[in-house]
Design a protein around this motif. Structure first.
Motif, short mmCIF file in Angstrom:
data_model
loop_
_atom_site.label_atom_id
_atom_site.label_comp_id
_atom_site.label_asym_id
_atom_site.label_seq_id
_atom_site.Cartn_x
_atom_site.Cartn_y
_atom_site.Cartn_z
N TYR A 136 47.18 -21.48 -0.47
CA TYR A 136 47.34 -22.64 -1.33
C TYR A 136 47.78 -22.28 -2.74
O TYR A 136 48.06 -23.17 -3.54
CB TYR A 136 46.03 -23.45 -1.36
N ARG A 137 47.83 -20.99 -3.05
CA ARG A 137 48.39 -20.52 -4.33
C ARG A 137 47.70 -21.18 -5.52
O ARG A 137 48.34 -21.75 -6.41
CB ARG A 137 49.90 -20.79 -4.39
N ARG A 138 46.37 -21.08 -5.55
CA ARG A 138 45.62 -21.68 -6.64
C ARG A 138 45.39 -20.68 -7.77
O ARG A 138 45.20 -19.49 -7.54
CB ARG A 138 44.27 -22.20 -6.14
N ALA A 139 45.36 -21.19 -8.98
CA ALA A 139 45.03 -20.37 -10.14
C ALA A 139 43.50 -20.27 -10.24
O ALA A 139 42.76 -20.87 -9.47
CB ALA A 139 45.60 -21.00 -11.40
N GLY A 140 43.03 -19.51 -11.22
CA GLY A 140 41.60 -19.30 -11.39
C GLY A 140 40.83 -20.58 -11.65
O GLY A 140 39.64 -20.66 -11.33
N ASN A 141 41.49 -21.59 -12.21
CA ASN A 141 40.82 -22.87 -12.48
C ASN A 141 40.86 -23.83 -11.29
O ASN A 141 40.42 -24.98 -11.40
CB ASN A 141 41.43 -23.54 -13.71
N GLY A 142 41.39 -23.35 -10.16
CA GLY A 142 41.44 -24.18 -8.97
C GLY A 142 42.67 -25.05 -8.85
O GLY A 142 42.91 -25.66 -7.80
N ASN A 193 38.91 -23.08 4.92
CA ASN A 193 37.59 -22.89 4.33
C ASN A 193 37.64 -23.01 2.80
O ASN A 193 37.66 -22.03 2.08
CB ASN A 193 37.02 -21.52 4.72
N LEU A 194 37.70 -24.25 2.33
CA LEU A 194 37.69 -24.54 0.90
C LEU A 194 36.66 -25.63 0.65
O LEU A 194 36.56 -26.58 1.43
CB LEU A 194 39.06 -25.05 0.44
N ASN A 195 35.89 -25.48 -0.42
CA ASN A 195 34.99 -26.57 -0.80
C ASN A 195 35.79 -27.84 -1.06
O ASN A 195 36.79 -27.81 -1.78
CB ASN A 195 34.23 -26.21 -2.09
N ASP A 196 35.35 -28.95 -0.45
CA ASP A 196 35.99 -30.24 -0.69
C ASP A 196 37.49 -30.13 -0.42
O ASP A 196 38.33 -30.54 -1.22
CB ASP A 196 35.72 -30.67 -2.14
N PRO A 462 38.57 -12.82 -14.51
CA PRO A 462 38.05 -14.19 -14.66
C PRO A 462 38.43 -15.09 -13.50
O PRO A 462 37.72 -16.06 -13.20
CB PRO A 462 38.67 -14.67 -15.98
N GLU A 463 39.55 -14.80 -12.82
CA GLU A 463 39.94 -15.63 -11.70
C GLU A 463 38.99 -15.49 -10.51
O GLU A 463 39.00 -16.31 -9.60
CB GLU A 463 41.37 -15.33 -11.26
N ILE A 464 38.15 -14.45 -10.54
CA ILE A 464 37.15 -14.26 -9.49
C ILE A 464 35.77 -14.65 -9.99
O ILE A 464 35.06 -15.44 -9.36
CB ILE A 464 37.13 -12.79 -9.00
#
Length: 487
Positions: A136-142, A193-196, A462-464
């Protein structure tokens, strides 16, 4: 030996321990478009969809699968007319379920026009996804990572005429073509497997639309708001990578070569938010559970099953165990997984209605003991930077908010850190790092033996770990102690 296909299917009809497709594959129309047609989808949603069709006699729900990164699955399934076997392994024996719900497989790099036509087909009313967390190529902030090379390339091209390569880019292009074409409502159902997870995908699609030129993105976003729903779902079935030995066993049972064979445990679960804007299969007739709120089920699975699975994978690999079944045979490591579930997860988890969390946890641990299911530790260990925030770090945070310390969850995180630092296990078994951040992570810690330095280097991502966990004194101290011991 002949290969499985519609032409050879009858040759398997009398084979013992082989179950034929319960509906005629050739008689099904395509009503589902699936992005990411890997082993998990073929062993889970495709099987349940086939059984739902058999229960209702509804032939509208054949699946068109879309490969994401290579044409491997297309080469496996297209010569077999979409047919393949699910080799179900348990301590009681092995059986083969033939599956015929996949009616087409597309490789977008070579078949973009065919994919466009499927997106714009009013008969397709459900789009499902299993592209893994990192897909999904998400950044650290989702949010959508607009700096990701694949996402940036998709945004730079003409969304109606280019050839997108990211999962979200492909989905948005397809929705754009549908909005300008048939205009029929469609449901996008995430099965990762992602929250929401449904809300997450809706947000990523909105982010992509917002990054498009206003003349394109704004009307598209408005059309999506009125014509597309994004239900949440929770999926569960252990599906290890198929090996040459698995294919040989499948061939012996079937009497035909099957290049698309997948392997699975008997257990399966699918919980789906009942929020569809168009027709859907009667999945509940095949054991799926439709509900108003998936979140409790989703968190239960992510924290108990996925969290313990990852913890056992890293600890087992470090000890030189090749599979999860071997790992839980070590009472010390089994005790860590049980402690994680009972002492860290369950006290801060809301139980779904009618669910006994302790019993569910014991069921999960029992599933791991299946010796017939060779689920490799290093396979589960991949993509840790994407998985740990959901599977373990969320448990750490929830415990901190409750004034508790998640001792066993910290052990799992320390095992991941030690895995990254260790080129080999104690037995000499190689420990490969397969992760979107692999180059940076290995440059930071690979080969290091100073526990404090390893922990400091990895907490600096920080992304983790965000901005909060690196400031947690007990967490840093516990990680350092555990990494030193595991090294």
């Amino acid at each position: 030996m002949s290969r499985l296909s519609l032409a050879t299917l009858d040759l398997a009809r009398s084979r013992p321990n082989v179950t034929m497709p319960p509906v005629d594959p050739a008689g099904q129309q395509v009503g589902i478009l699936h992005l990411g047609i890997g082993a998990f989808h073929r062993a889970h949603q495709a099987v349940i969809t086939q059984e739902a069709a058999a229960a209702t006699g509804d032939t509208r729900w054949g699946i068109c699968g879309v490969t994401q990164r290579s044409d491997t699955v297309a080469r496996q399934l297209r010569p077999q007319d979409g047919l393949y076997g699910v080799l179900e392994r348990s301590p009681e024996g092995t059986r083969l379920q033939l599956t015929g719900s996949v009616r087409d497989v597309l490789y977008p790099e070579a078949q973009q026009d065919e994919l466009d036509a499927r997106f714009d087909d009013p008969a397709v009313t459900v789009i499902t996804l299993t592209v893994t967390e990192k897909g999904y190529r998400r950044a650290g902030n989702g949010r959508l990572d607009l700096t990701d090379p694949l996402v940036a390339a998709d945004l730079a091209s003409n969304p109606a005429a280019g050839r997108p390569v990211s999962a979200v880019g492909r989905l948005v292009r397809g929705l754009l073509l549908r909005s300008r074409g048939c205009g029929a409502p469609v449901t996008v159902l995430c099965c990762d497997n992602l929250n929401d997870n449904g809300t997450v995908v809706a947000g990523l699609v909105a982010d992509f639309c917002a990054a498009l030129p206003g003349a394109v993105g704004e009307p598209l976003a408005a059309w999506i708001e009125g014509n597309v729903s994004f239900p949440c779902s929770m999926v569960d079935r252990i599906v290890p990578a198929t090996t040459a030995a698995d294919r040989a066993d499948g061939q012996a049972l079937l009497g035909l070569a099957d290049e698309g064979l997948v392997v699975a445990e008997p257990f399966r679960q699918w919980v789906i938010e009942d929020s569809f804007v168009a027709a859907r299969p009667a999945w509940e007739r095949a054991g799926a559970q439709l509900t108003k709120d998936v979140a409790p089920y989703e968190l239960m699975k992510l924290r108990i099953l996925n969290g313990s699975h990852s913890t056992l994978a890293y600890l087992g690999a470090l000890a030189g165990y090749a599979t999860i079944a071997e790992t839980v045979g070590d009472e010390r490591l089994l005790a860590v997984a049980r402690g994680l579930i009972t002492e860290d997860v369950i006290p801060v988890l809301q139980a779904p209605d009618g669910t006994d969390l302790a019993a569910y946890g014991e069921q999960v641990l029992h599933r791991y003991t299946n010796p017939a299911l060779a689920h490799r530790t290093v396979q589960i260990a991949m993509d840790g930077s994407q998985k740990l925030p959901l599977r373990l770090l969320a448990t750490v945070r929830d415990n901190e908010r409750a004034g508790r310390q998640a001792r066993w969850a910290a052990r799992g995180v320390a095992a991941w850190m030690t895995y990254l630092a260790s080129p080999t296990a104690r037995t000499g078994m190689p420990l490969p790092v397969d992760d979107p951040l692999a180059a940076r992570l290995t440059a930071s810690v690979r080969g290091r033996t100073d526990a404090g330095g390893i922990v400091d280097a990895l907490l600096a991502y920080p992304e983790i770990f965000g901005a909060d966990l690196p400031d947690s004194a007990w967490f840093r101290a516990q990680l350092t102690e555990d990494v030193a011991e595991l090294l």
